[in-house]
Design a protein around this motif. Structure first.
Motif, PDB file in Angstrom:
ATOM      1  N   GLU A 253       0.822  -1.218   0.000  1.00  0.00           N
ATOM      2  CA  GLU A 253       0.000   0.000   0.000  1.00  0.00           C
ATOM      3  C   GLU A 253       0.849   1.258   0.000  1.00  0.00           C
ATOM      4  N   GLN A 254       2.011   1.228   0.682  1.00  0.00           N
ATOM      5  CA  GLN A 254       2.861   2.412   0.732  1.00  0.00           C
ATOM      6  C   GLN A 254       3.380   2.767  -0.659  1.00  0.00           C
ATOM      7  N   LYS A 255       3.887   1.748  -1.346  1.00  0.00           N
ATOM      8  CA  LYS A 255       4.477   1.995  -2.658  1.00  0.00           C
ATOM      9  C   LYS A 255       3.427   2.038  -3.770  1.00  0.00           C
ATOM     10  N   GLY A 256       2.219   1.535  -3.496  1.00  0.00           N
ATOM     11  CA  GLY A 256       1.183   1.496  -4.526  1.00  0.00           C
ATOM     12  C   GLY A 256       1.535   0.550  -5.658  1.00  0.00           C
ATOM     13  N   GLU A 257       2.210  -0.566  -5.351  1.00  0.00           N
ATOM     14  CA  GLU A 257       2.526  -1.540  -6.398  1.00  0.00           C
ATOM     15  C   GLU A 257       2.374  -2.963  -5.865  1.00  0.00           C
ATOM     16  N   THR A 258       2.267  -3.928  -6.788  1.00  0.00           N
ATOM     17  CA  THR A 258       2.150  -5.319  -6.358  1.00  0.00           C
ATOM     18  C   THR A 258       3.522  -5.982  -6.485  1.00  0.00           C
TER      19      THR A 258
END
Ligand SMILES: [Zn+2]
Length: 477
Positions: A253-258
């Motif tokens: 969630e912090q980086k906004g990536e999977t």
């Protein structure tokens, strides 16, 4: 680039059932107990122990199916799903494999002013695993309290195409389960969590692309974020000529990536086999029908009623329906006052602010009759809005007789023209500056004068009569 592609999304939703004890033993399901104090040899899988199926878990599973228009299987059987993980002491999970409890359901919900239907493939019963706690010191600890907590897994068809659709579906599903009494659906406590399966394809294509799975998303924001991030990643990969692999990913969630967790196991890796300690059985005659009869009115039906009977807006319905207890309280009040809109103002403007976030909060001990009476007194002009709100709060806190409270506290609205004229005169004498401004054409000073007269009346002047009388006086200046 994105506009040439569409996302194809299926969801797997896990909901903890609201039973008091676990699915195969008598341990309690309370959330937040000290670690490893709510477990026993059965739920921690000691050799020689035997599971005993909790009847309430089966009944709640059936209710979940009935609330989502599923067909209910009359034959119940369980399988073992094998995998190794530190939070799974047995080395297998008892779940349902080829005979889910419910199948072929659907859920229709409002979306952008239209309706969307998501087909539900199946709902099956299973047990939850324990929980790993990773400490600051770098240790990983196991808490077995959650082992054996009853779950349903709700699997949808891959018919969802955006983050907005997924979130709208989850919100509608959450309300259904909440109203049906199946689960308390507290995402922050993990009693409702969602896995997202997502693939992309060029618009117009009919075949499905290779899908990836994002596991254990426990907020609507995380679900929306994971879908957007993974859609963008897969489109980028395809545009660069890369291969998409079947894999399990984690949403950061912090980086906004999977982020890649592991390449996906295939079904055969789990070595499903029929659970030998729980023989298949048939549901007793009439059980499904009895549970169907016990389901309360579901949120969509209530929404329709609120709009038709009480003139509630879409937004007001959202708020009133956000908790089953609030909705029931509103309904008990609404049938006792000819002023439902004022009742809605009182509930949503005053009471909703002080309600705890817990949707199961049961502190609705106020008398619906007394609460409805406040709306009626306001509607009949015996109270102004400030007094109505104060009185509503008193009733909420336990006052049973709003009429005598109104008299005792001198809250009644004053509609006597003589009194109101007197207060206007007082204000005119005390504030010649305001009258001067008004004479110079600054008409917005009327608001300040009205406020001063209202204050002089200690908030009791009838605002409609005050407005009429004040306008008359100002014209004759
Ligand atoms: Zn146990």
């Amino acid at each position: 680039m994105h506009s040439n592609y569409e996302a194809v999304i299926g969801l797997e939703v896990h909901a903890e059932l609201s039973t008091r004890s676990k699915i195969f033993c008598a341990c309690p399901t309370t959330f937040g107990a000290p670690p490893n104090t709510a477990c026993c040899p059965v739920c921690t899988g000691f050799p020689g122990t035997l599971p005993v199926l909790n009847r309430a878990a089966v009944e709640l599973g059936i209710k979940a199916g009935l609330a989502t228009d599923c067909e209910i299987s009359r034959r119940v059987r369980f399988h073992r799903k094998h995998y190794t993980y530190p939070d799974l002491p047995k080395g297998y999970q008892i779940t349902q494999y080829d005979h889910p409890l419910c199948r072929s359901g659907r859920l229709t919900f409002p979306l952008d002013g239209a309706e969307k239907t998501v087909d539900i493939t199946r709902i099956h019963l299973e047990e939850d695993a324990g929980k790993l706690i990773h400490t600051k010191e770098g240790l990983s600890l196991v808490d077995h309290n959650r082992c054996g907590v009853p779950l349903i897994e709700i699997v949808t068809e891959p018919v969802i195409h955006s983050a907005e659709e997924a979130v709208a579906f989850l919100k509608a599903l959450r309300l259904r389960l909440l109203y049906a009494g199946v689960s308390d659906c507290k995402m922050q406590e993990g009693s409702l969590r969602c896995d997202v399966n997502l693939s992309v394809r060029r618009i117009g294509e009919n075949t499905l692309g290779v899908r990836t799975e994002m596991k254990n998303l426990n907020s609507f924001t995380a679900v929306a974020g994971a879908i957007k991030a993974e859609f963008a990643r897969q489109v980028r990969a395809l545009e660069n000529g890369e291969v998409i692999y079947r894999e399990t990913r984690r949403y950061d969630e912090q980086k906004g990536e999977t982020v890649l967790l592991r390449r996906k196991e295939s079904v055969s890796d789990y070595r499903f086999l029929p659970e030998p300690d729980l023989p298949p059985f048939s549901l007793e005659d009439g059980l499904v029908e009895r549970l169907h009869g016990s389901l309360p009115s579901l949120p969509e039906a209530r929404r329709t009623d609120y709009k038709a009977l009480y003139g509630a807006t879409e937004e007001e319905c959202d708020l009133l329906l956000s908790s089953p207890h609030l909705a029931s309280f509103f309904e008990s009040c609404a049938s006792q006052t000819p002023y439902p809109k004022l009742l809605i103002h009182l509930l949503l403007g005053e009471i909703l602010r002080i309600l705890p976030a817990d949707p199961k909060a049961t502190d609705f001990t106020a008398s619906p009759t007394a609460f409805a009476r406040v709306a009626t007194l306001w509607g009949e002009g015996k109270l102004n809005s400030t007094a109505a709100k104060n009185l509503a709060m008193l009733v909420w806190q336990g006052e049973q007789d709003p009429v005598s409270a109104m008299e005792r506290l001198n809250l009644a609205q004053n509609s006597n023209p003589h009194d109101i004229e007197t207060w206007i005169t007082q204000v005119f004498q005390a504030h010649p500056d305001m009258l001067e401004s008004y004479r110079k054409g600054k008409t917005n000073v009327v608001k300040a004068i009205t406020g001063a007269v209202m204050a002089a009346s200690k908030g009791k002047a009838d605002p409609v009569m005050l407005k009429t009388l004040l306008e008359k006086r100002l014209k004759s200046l």
